[in-house]
Scaffold this motif. Structure first.
Motif, PDB file in Angstrom:
ATOM      1  N   LYS A 187       0.818  -1.222   0.000  1.00 42.93           N
ATOM      2  CA  LYS A 187       0.000   0.000   0.000  1.00 42.93           C
ATOM      3  C   LYS A 187       0.854   1.275   0.000  1.00 42.93           C
ATOM      4  O   LYS A 187       0.335   2.360  -0.213  1.00 42.93           O
ATOM      5  CB  LYS A 187      -0.936   0.018   1.210  1.00 42.93           C
ATOM      6  CG  LYS A 187      -2.026  -1.038   1.154  1.00 42.93           C
ATOM      7  CD  LYS A 187      -2.896  -0.987   2.398  1.00 42.93           C
ATOM      8  CE  LYS A 187      -3.946  -2.084   2.372  1.00 42.93           C
ATOM      9  NZ  LYS A 187      -4.753  -2.080   3.599  1.00 42.93           N
ATOM     10  N   PHE A 188       2.151   1.144   0.254  1.00 45.43           N
ATOM     11  CA  PHE A 188       3.032   2.322   0.231  1.00 45.43           C
ATOM     12  C   PHE A 188       3.190   2.800  -1.210  1.00 45.43           C
ATOM     13  O   PHE A 188       3.261   1.987  -2.141  1.00 45.43           O
ATOM     14  CB  PHE A 188       4.404   1.970   0.822  1.00 45.43           C
ATOM     15  CG  PHE A 188       4.432   1.941   2.322  1.00 45.43           C
ATOM     16  CD1 PHE A 188       4.825   3.061   3.033  1.00 45.43           C
ATOM     17  CD2 PHE A 188       4.045   0.814   3.022  1.00 45.43           C
ATOM     18  CE1 PHE A 188       4.861   3.050   4.419  1.00 45.43           C
ATOM     19  CE2 PHE A 188       4.060   0.787   4.400  1.00 45.43           C
ATOM     20  CZ  PHE A 188       4.467   1.918   5.094  1.00 45.43           C
ATOM     21  N   PRO A 189       3.279   4.123  -1.403  1.00 40.46           N
ATOM     22  CA  PRO A 189       3.428   4.652  -2.768  1.00 40.46           C
ATOM     23  C   PRO A 189       4.754   4.232  -3.418  1.00 40.46           C
ATOM     24  O   PRO A 189       4.843   4.093  -4.636  1.00 40.46           O
ATOM     25  CB  PRO A 189       3.342   6.168  -2.608  1.00 40.46           C
ATOM     26  CG  PRO A 189       3.524   6.436  -1.147  1.00 40.46           C
ATOM     27  CD  PRO A 189       3.195   5.180  -0.417  1.00 40.46           C
ATOM     28  N   SER A 190       5.770   4.046  -2.614  1.00 39.91           N
ATOM     29  CA  SER A 190       7.062   3.585  -3.140  1.00 39.91           C
ATOM     30  C   SER A 190       7.556   2.445  -2.260  1.00 39.91           C
ATOM     31  O   SER A 190       6.969   2.151  -1.222  1.00 39.91           O
ATOM     32  CB  SER A 190       8.072   4.732  -3.153  1.00 39.91           C
ATOM     33  OG  SER A 190       8.273   5.215  -1.843  1.00 39.91           O
ATOM     34  N   ASP A 191       8.639   1.817  -2.639  1.00 33.52           N
ATOM     35  CA  ASP A 191       9.179   0.685  -1.907  1.00 33.52           C
ATOM     36  C   ASP A 191       9.580   1.119  -0.493  1.00 33.52           C
ATOM     37  O   ASP A 191      10.492   1.934  -0.319  1.00 33.52           O
ATOM     38  CB  ASP A 191      10.392   0.114  -2.655  1.00 33.52           C
ATOM     39  CG  ASP A 191      10.931  -1.156  -2.024  1.00 33.52           C
ATOM     40  OD1 ASP A 191      10.440  -1.538  -0.947  1.00 33.52           O
ATOM     41  OD2 ASP A 191      11.830  -1.771  -2.619  1.00 33.52           O
ATOM     42  N   PRO A 192       8.914   0.581   0.559  1.00 34.38           N
ATOM     43  CA  PRO A 192       9.225   1.023   1.920  1.00 34.38           C
ATOM     44  C   PRO A 192      10.629   0.608   2.365  1.00 34.38           C
ATOM     45  O   PRO A 192      11.243   1.310   3.172  1.00 34.38           O
ATOM     46  CB  PRO A 192       8.147   0.367   2.781  1.00 34.38           C
ATOM     47  CG  PRO A 192       7.589  -0.736   1.968  1.00 34.38           C
ATOM     48  CD  PRO A 192       7.806  -0.388   0.542  1.00 34.38           C
ATOM     49  N   ALA A 193      11.142  -0.496   1.825  1.00 34.29           N
ATOM     50  CA  ALA A 193      12.494  -0.918   2.206  1.00 34.29           C
ATOM     51  C   ALA A 193      13.527   0.084   1.712  1.00 34.29           C
ATOM     52  O   ALA A 193      14.475   0.429   2.422  1.00 34.29           O
ATOM     53  CB  ALA A 193      12.794  -2.311   1.664  1.00 34.29           C
ATOM     54  N   VAL A 194      13.333   0.579   0.506  1.00 37.96           N
ATOM     55  CA  VAL A 194      14.240   1.591  -0.040  1.00 37.96           C
ATOM     56  C   VAL A 194      14.132   2.868   0.784  1.00 37.96           C
ATOM     57  O   VAL A 194      15.147   3.490   1.125  1.00 37.96           O
ATOM     58  CB  VAL A 194      13.938   1.858  -1.534  1.00 37.96           C
ATOM     59  CG1 VAL A 194      14.722   3.050  -2.040  1.00 37.96           C
ATOM     60  CG2 VAL A 194      14.219   0.625  -2.368  1.00 37.96           C
ATOM     61  N   GLY A 195      12.914   3.259   1.126  1.00 39.35           N
ATOM     62  CA  GLY A 195      12.701   4.452   1.947  1.00 39.35           C
ATOM     63  C   GLY A 195      13.379   4.319   3.299  1.00 39.35           C
ATOM     64  O   GLY A 195      13.955   5.276   3.819  1.00 39.35           O
ATOM     65  N   TRP A 196      13.314   3.121   3.902  1.00 39.73           N
ATOM     66  CA  TRP A 196      13.955   2.900   5.200  1.00 39.73           C
ATOM     67  C   TRP A 196      15.472   2.966   5.065  1.00 39.73           C
ATOM     68  O   TRP A 196      16.149   3.598   5.871  1.00 39.73           O
ATOM     69  CB  TRP A 196      13.532   1.542   5.766  1.00 39.73           C
ATOM     70  CG  TRP A 196      14.204   1.235   7.065  1.00 39.73           C
ATOM     71  CD1 TRP A 196      13.889   1.740   8.286  1.00 39.73           C
ATOM     72  CD2 TRP A 196      15.332   0.388   7.256  1.00 39.73           C
ATOM     73  NE1 TRP A 196      14.745   1.245   9.241  1.00 39.73           N
ATOM     74  CE2 TRP A 196      15.644   0.412   8.634  1.00 39.73           C
ATOM     75  CE3 TRP A 196      16.114  -0.384   6.409  1.00 39.73           C
ATOM     76  CZ2 TRP A 196      16.697  -0.310   9.177  1.00 39.73           C
ATOM     77  CZ3 TRP A 196      17.153  -1.117   6.950  1.00 39.73           C
ATOM     78  CH2 TRP A 196      17.439  -1.069   8.318  1.00 39.73           C
ATOM     79  N   ARG A 197      16.023   2.320   4.011  1.00 40.18           N
ATOM     80  CA  ARG A 197      17.476   2.318   3.821  1.00 40.18           C
ATOM     81  C   ARG A 197      18.023   3.714   3.555  1.00 40.18           C
ATOM     82  O   ARG A 197      19.106   4.064   4.006  1.00 40.18           O
ATOM     83  CB  ARG A 197      17.852   1.400   2.644  1.00 40.18           C
ATOM     84  CG  ARG A 197      18.023  -0.035   3.036  1.00 40.18           C
ATOM     85  CD  ARG A 197      18.728  -0.840   1.953  1.00 40.18           C
ATOM     86  NE  ARG A 197      18.150  -0.712   0.635  1.00 40.18           N
ATOM     87  CZ  ARG A 197      17.232  -1.517   0.111  1.00 40.18           C
ATOM     88  NH1 ARG A 197      16.807  -2.538   0.816  1.00 40.18           N
ATOM     89  NH2 ARG A 197      16.775  -1.328  -1.097  1.00 40.18           N
TER      90      ARG A 197
END
Length: 196
Positions: A164-174
């Motif tokens: 449901k996140f607009p972009s990849d949440p793993a990338v956002g976290w990293r």
């Protein structure tokens, strides 16, 4: 440990589950005590034997005491009547044995009727409640550490939640995207019913 969620929906479910658990125990205690009382009603024949044996014993004891006063044969007659006293004692013993068996059966049946359902509850409900309490308590302590909560969310949230996140949440976290990290942390807290 945190026993109850902050969010109303999960809190309501937890309270209902806890009340059902208490109701389950109360129901089986009622069933056990009722069954105990019903089984104890089966001791009536044993009580009858004890009463009859007591009456026979008393009659023969009184007769033996009076027979001692009969000239020439009093001692022999008293001894013969004394055997009737022993028969009364035997009836009393048989009655007490029957009463003991009924009382033991009532006790152990009531114990089993309480122990088995409570054990079932302890095996099914209690581990779930304890797991939630520990997990929510540890997670609530991480409120001030959104990076750790976000990492936990990445590993524990369902894939459809992460999608449901607009972009990849793993990338956002990293990359340290604060909006993504805060949203992941918020969802992790929400998953356990803990307020952010």
């Amino acid at each position: 440990m945190k026993w109850y969620a902050d969010r109303p929906v999960r809190l309501t479910r937890q309270l209902i589950a806890d009340l059902l658990a208490v109701g389950w125990v109360a129901l089986w205690i009622w069933v056990a005590t009722t069954t105990h009382d019903r089984v104890l009603e089966l001791r009536a024949p044993g009580d009858g034997l004890v009463n009859a044996g007591g009456d026979i014993r008393d009659v023969f004891t009184n007769a033996a005491d009076k027979a001692k006063g009969v000239p020439f044969v009093g001692d022999d007659l008293s001894g013969a009547l004394g055997n009737g006293t022993k028969a009364g004692e035997s009836l009393i013993g048989a009655g007490n044995t029957q009463i003991g068996v009924v009382q033991d059966t009532a006790f152990w049946l009531a114990t089993a009727l309480i122990a088995v359902p409570v054990l079932f509850l302890l095996i099914t409900w209690l581990p779930l409640r304890l797991r939630y309490a520990f997990k929510a308590g540890h997670t609530a302590r991480l409120k001030d550490m959104p990076d750790l909560l976000a990492l936990r969310a990445l590993t524990s949230l369902k894939p459809r939640e992460l999608a449901k996140f607009p972009s990849d949440p793993a990338v956002g976290w990293r990359t340290g995207d604060t909006d993504t990290i805060e949203e992941l942390a918020r969802r992790q807290l929400a998953a356990l019913g803990v307020r952010a």
